[in-house]
Design an enzyme around this catalytic site. Sequence first.
Site, PDB file in Angstrom:
ATOM      1  CB  CYS A 111      61.026  31.127  53.075  1.00 15.15           C
ATOM      2  SG  CYS A 111      60.175  30.162  51.461  1.00 15.15           S
ATOM      3  CG  HIS A 253      58.607  29.933  55.808  1.00  7.75           C
ATOM      4  ND1 HIS A 253      57.428  30.398  55.298  1.00  7.75           N
ATOM      5  CD2 HIS A 253      59.025  29.130  55.242  1.00  7.75           C
ATOM      6  CE1 HIS A 253      57.470  29.826  53.906  1.00  7.75           C
ATOM      7  NE2 HIS A 253      58.254  28.968  53.888  1.00  7.75           N
ATOM      8  CG  ASN A 283      56.017  27.677  51.333  1.00  9.78           C
ATOM      9  OD1 ASN A 283      56.311  28.930  51.253  1.00  9.78           O
ATOM     10  ND2 ASN A 283      57.072  26.742  51.659  1.00  9.78           N
TER      11      ASN A 283
HETATM   12  O1  UT7 Z   1      59.413  27.460  51.851  1.00 10.54           O
HETATM   13  C1  UT7 Z   1      60.860  26.800  52.273  1.00 10.54           C
HETATM   14  C2  UT7 Z   1      61.209  25.872  51.289  1.00 10.54           C
HETATM   15  N1  UT7 Z   1      60.361  24.506  51.279  1.00 10.54           N
HETATM   16  C3  UT7 Z   1      60.202  23.843  52.139  1.00 10.54           C
HETATM   17  O2  UT7 Z   1      60.428  23.943  53.381  1.00 10.54           O
HETATM   18  C4  UT7 Z   1      59.620  22.369  51.615  1.00 10.54           C
HETATM   19  C5  UT7 Z   1      60.347  21.447  52.418  1.00 10.54           C
HETATM   20  N2  UT7 Z   1      59.747  20.026  51.794  1.00 10.54           N
HETATM   21  C6  UT7 Z   1      58.605  19.509  51.929  1.00 10.54           C
HETATM   22  O3  UT7 Z   1      57.682  20.171  52.230  1.00 10.54           O
HETATM   23  C7  UT7 Z   1      58.340  18.030  51.389  1.00 10.54           C
HETATM   24  O4  UT7 Z   1      59.672  17.457  51.137  1.00 10.54           O
HETATM   25  C8  UT7 Z   1      57.503  17.860  50.010  1.00 10.54           C
HETATM   26  C9  UT7 Z   1      56.136  18.240  50.271  1.00 10.54           C
HETATM   27  C10 UT7 Z   1      57.896  18.966  48.965  1.00 10.54           C
HETATM   28  C11 UT7 Z   1      57.606  16.510  49.547  1.00 10.54           C
HETATM   29  O5  UT7 Z   1      57.179  15.782  50.561  1.00 10.54           O
HETATM   30  P1  UT7 Z   1      58.163  14.517  50.943  1.00 10.54           P
HETATM   31  O6  UT7 Z   1      57.380  13.530  52.041  1.00 10.54           O
HETATM   32  O7  UT7 Z   1      59.525  14.692  51.340  1.00 10.54           O
HETATM   33  O8  UT7 Z   1      58.109  13.497  49.591  1.00 10.54           O
HETATM   34  P2  UT7 Z   1      59.012  12.749  48.614  1.00 10.54           P
HETATM   35  O9  UT7 Z   1      59.711  13.760  47.877  1.00 10.54           O
HETATM   36  O10 UT7 Z   1      60.009  11.982  49.849  1.00 10.54           O
HETATM   37  O11 UT7 Z   1      58.375  11.665  47.978  1.00 10.54           O
HETATM   38  C12 UT7 Z   1      57.794  10.578  48.893  1.00 10.54           C
HETATM   39  C13 UT7 Z   1      56.984   9.600  47.805  1.00 10.54           C
HETATM   40  C14 UT7 Z   1      57.620   9.352  46.490  1.00 10.54           C
HETATM   41  O12 UT7 Z   1      57.185   8.220  45.937  1.00 10.54           O
HETATM   42  P3  UT7 Z   1      58.192   6.660  46.300  1.00 10.54           P
HETATM   43  O13 UT7 Z   1      59.487   7.051  45.775  1.00 10.54           O
HETATM   44  O14 UT7 Z   1      58.126   6.765  47.647  1.00 10.54           O
HETATM   45  O15 UT7 Z   1      57.280   5.700  45.528  1.00 10.54           O
HETATM   46  C15 UT7 Z   1      57.223  10.353  45.553  1.00 10.54           C
HETATM   47  O16 UT7 Z   1      57.602  10.045  44.121  1.00 10.54           O
HETATM   48  O17 UT7 Z   1      55.733  10.484  47.199  1.00 10.54           O
HETATM   49  C16 UT7 Z   1      56.026  10.565  45.877  1.00 10.54           C
HETATM   50  N3  UT7 Z   1      55.454  11.946  45.697  1.00 10.54           N
HETATM   51  C17 UT7 Z   1      54.159  12.313  45.440  1.00 10.54           C
HETATM   52  N4  UT7 Z   1      52.899  11.588  45.318  1.00 10.54           N
HETATM   53  C18 UT7 Z   1      51.831  12.104  45.244  1.00 10.54           C
HETATM   54  C19 UT7 Z   1      56.083  13.272  45.636  1.00 10.54           C
HETATM   55  N5  UT7 Z   1      55.469  14.249  45.532  1.00 10.54           N
HETATM   56  C20 UT7 Z   1      54.027  13.809  45.352  1.00 10.54           C
HETATM   57  C21 UT7 Z   1      52.613  14.155  45.088  1.00 10.54           C
HETATM   58  N6  UT7 Z   1      51.548  13.562  44.900  1.00 10.54           N
HETATM   59  N7  UT7 Z   1      52.805  15.598  44.795  1.00 10.54           N
END
Ligand code: UT7
Length: 327
Positions: A111, A253, A283
């Site tokens: 990225c 990005h 992305n």
């Molecule tokens: O391109 C350069 C590299 N990439 C990035 O820059 C990406 C950076 N990271 C992100 O964009 C975010 O971390 C994600 C979009 C990938 C994930 O979002 P988040 O707010 O960090 O979610 P999380 O992994 O902390 O999960 C929060 C909650 C969890 O549930 P509990 O443990 O709170 O009950 C996950 O299990 O959301 C749940 N969860 C989902 N729920 C519905 C994780 N993914 C999903 C999903 N749908 N797709």
Amino acid sequence: MAVNICGTGSYTPSHVMDNNGIAKLVDTSDQWIRERTGVERRHIIDGETTVSMASEAGRRALQRAGVAPEEVDLILVSTISSNVILPCAACEVQKELKASNATCFDLSAACTGFVLAYNTAAAYLAGGIYRTALVIGSESLSNLTNWRDRGTCILFGDGAGAAVLKADGRRMYLPVTHSEGQKGSALSLKSRHDWNVLREPEGPGHYDGGEYFMQMDGKAVFQFAVKKVPEVIRETLKRNNVGQEEIDWFLLHQANRRIVESVAKRLGEPMEKFPVNIQEYGNTSSASIPILLDEMNQKGMLKKGQKLIMAGFGAGLTWGASLYEWI
Ligand code: UT7
């Protein structure tokens, strides 16, 4: 000696998958994806390849620049998802565009790739080695995505963006870039060209195990981005003795809308200066900045004399920013 972006182009596949389509594959919802990422839909290859998208974006950029393919001295393709390993994607683009005088190579920095490719081309131009460069970011991330992993498949999309660069006599702005290999496991992907995969009885392609698709510690990458991107933007401004108030546009990005919002907040800038198109494309890794640049250019948003910062971040980990004055 500086560079002049004299044409931009982009290509995204016409096949679109919205969040409801993703929710048929994994346990998620349109609402969750919109709220946590800003993504509403993504364009997915349907017959296109990384090379075909790169070629089309490049062709459009050359046409708009009024530059003939034979005038191009350098073609640089930033990609982590090329459909060819040999010859490199840039040589395939050369063949497609009939840019017979160009030197061609690829650059792999995920990225941050477009920012690094732009810097590389700018350095060649500033050094007088080449006069005209075609810099392209092109990705078919749908081929690298584990469509059973809701932590990643919600985020990514396919597409390509390109810019034609020419050397000119203006002031050269210096970029700032960083890498931190120790943190590489936060975002990784193993090559399938590996004896351990090939000797599997079912043959290559059998694996659907995570390591042969993109693996991401989303939280770690998120935290890294919101800390390092404002820092590297400030470093870039300082290095060039340019005040933050002089910057008209911050082209980040497009990884996650919340990252863009957080960077804007940390810099104390309004979101109006941070164009966002992640809702449409997701992305697209190294393609996201040049697609955004091309959209802004086509909409007439970029005015002569405006200063913009392009900032990339991602796997490696790598991050960096470049300053450019639009002419
Ligand atoms: O391109 C350069 C590299 N990439 C990035 O820059 C990406 C950076 N990271 C992100 O964009 C975010 O971390 C994600 C979009 C990938 C994930 O979002 P988040 O707010 O960090 O979610 P999380 O992994 O902390 O999960 C929060 C909650 C969890 O549930 P509990 O443990 O709170 O009950 C996950 O299990 O959301 C749940 N969860 C989902 N729920 C519905 C994780 N993914 C999903 C999903 N749908 N797709």
